[in-house]
Scaffold this active site. Sequence first.
Site, short mmCIF file in Angstrom:
data_model
loop_
_atom_site.label_atom_id
_atom_site.label_comp_id
_atom_site.label_asym_id
_atom_site.label_seq_id
_atom_site.Cartn_x
_atom_site.Cartn_y
_atom_site.Cartn_z
CD GLU A 1 0.00 -9.37 -2.32
OE1 GLU A 1 0.61 -9.58 -2.47
OE2 GLU A 1 -0.40 -7.58 -2.32
N GLY B 1 0.86 -1.31 0.15
CA GLY B 1 0.37 0.24 0.42
C GLY B 1 0.78 1.02 0.54
CD GLU B 2 2.71 5.17 -0.55
OE1 GLU B 2 2.07 5.03 -1.81
OE2 GLU B 2 3.93 6.42 -0.41
CB SER B 3 5.61 2.88 3.41
OG SER B 3 6.04 3.74 3.30
CB ILE C 1 2.97 -2.75 -6.91
CG1 ILE C 1 2.33 -3.48 -7.96
CG2 ILE C 1 2.17 -0.95 -7.43
CD1 ILE C 1 0.63 -3.48 -6.95
NE ARG C 2 3.00 3.42 -6.29
CZ ARG C 2 2.59 3.56 -5.42
NH1 ARG C 2 3.20 4.21 -4.67
NH2 ARG C 2 1.86 2.52 -4.41
NE ARG D 1 8.48 5.01 1.27
CZ ARG D 1 7.84 6.65 0.93
NH1 ARG D 1 7.65 7.09 1.31
NH2 ARG D 1 6.12 5.94 0.05
CG HIS E 1 2.57 -6.46 -4.71
ND1 HIS E 1 1.48 -5.86 -3.68
CD2 HIS E 1 2.99 -5.52 -5.21
CE1 HIS E 1 1.89 -4.54 -3.26
NE2 HIS E 1 3.28 -3.97 -4.04
CB CYS F 1 5.01 -3.60 -1.06
SG CYS F 1 5.73 -2.70 -2.30
N1 GLN Z 1 6.02 2.89 -2.20
C1 GLN Z 1 4.57 1.98 -1.51
C2 GLN Z 1 5.76 2.66 0.27
O1 GLN Z 1 6.40 3.69 -0.32
C3 GLN Z 1 5.13 1.09 -1.63
C4 GLN Z 1 4.10 0.02 -2.78
C5 GLN Z 1 3.63 -1.34 -2.46
O2 GLN Z 1 3.43 -1.07 -1.47
N2 GLN Z 1 3.14 -1.72 -3.75
O3 GLN Z 1 4.52 2.90 0.78
#
Ligand code: GLN
Length: 189
Positions: free
Chosen positions: A176, A51-53, A138-139, A110, A174, A83
Amino acid sequence: MGSARSRIGVLALQGGYAAHARALEELGHEAVEVRSSEGLQGLEGLILPGGESTTQLKLLGLAEMDAPLDAFVRSGKPVLATCAGAILSAASVRDFDQRSFGWLDVAVARNAWGRQVFSFEAKADEGGPFGAIPLVFIRAPRFVELGARVEVLATYQGEPVMVRQGNVYAASFHPELSDDRSVHKIVFP
Ligand code: GLN
């Protein structure tokens, strides 16, 4: 071979928790969405999803979950961090520096496998416990420094993409989002 059904939590404040819950159910476990410190009670393991940390840190603070979460992870029960979850678990975070829990003696950078447009699918290098499992990035963060007690479980192009220190497993990809369940299975047999 039937594995024992366990009660495994998935931190569900933000991000990709639903697919992790489905993966656990596929393996015969009970998946419990966790949104409060009370929700950690009685769990036999925990997943920290992607997600977005930065957002996850904010929501953990608002839910007053920092200390209970820290205690849960340090209690030794199996934890799978993917992630953004791996970023929360690291000892230090780069690009940009932010608070983290230090369950894993690693430094992460990150978004270092590319931003959203550079999300991609690949296969892990052969070898290790998993072999060439599918990797969805994903990123994704990169593990840029590993302490001596950190074991590498999977690599991609020679770089670590899944690591373990004691009860804490962390993946930059990921698991999952592919249909290969070997990562969930090794943490939650
Ligand atoms: N870029 C996200 C972060 O810094 C992590 C990306 C992800 O969980 N898919 O939180």
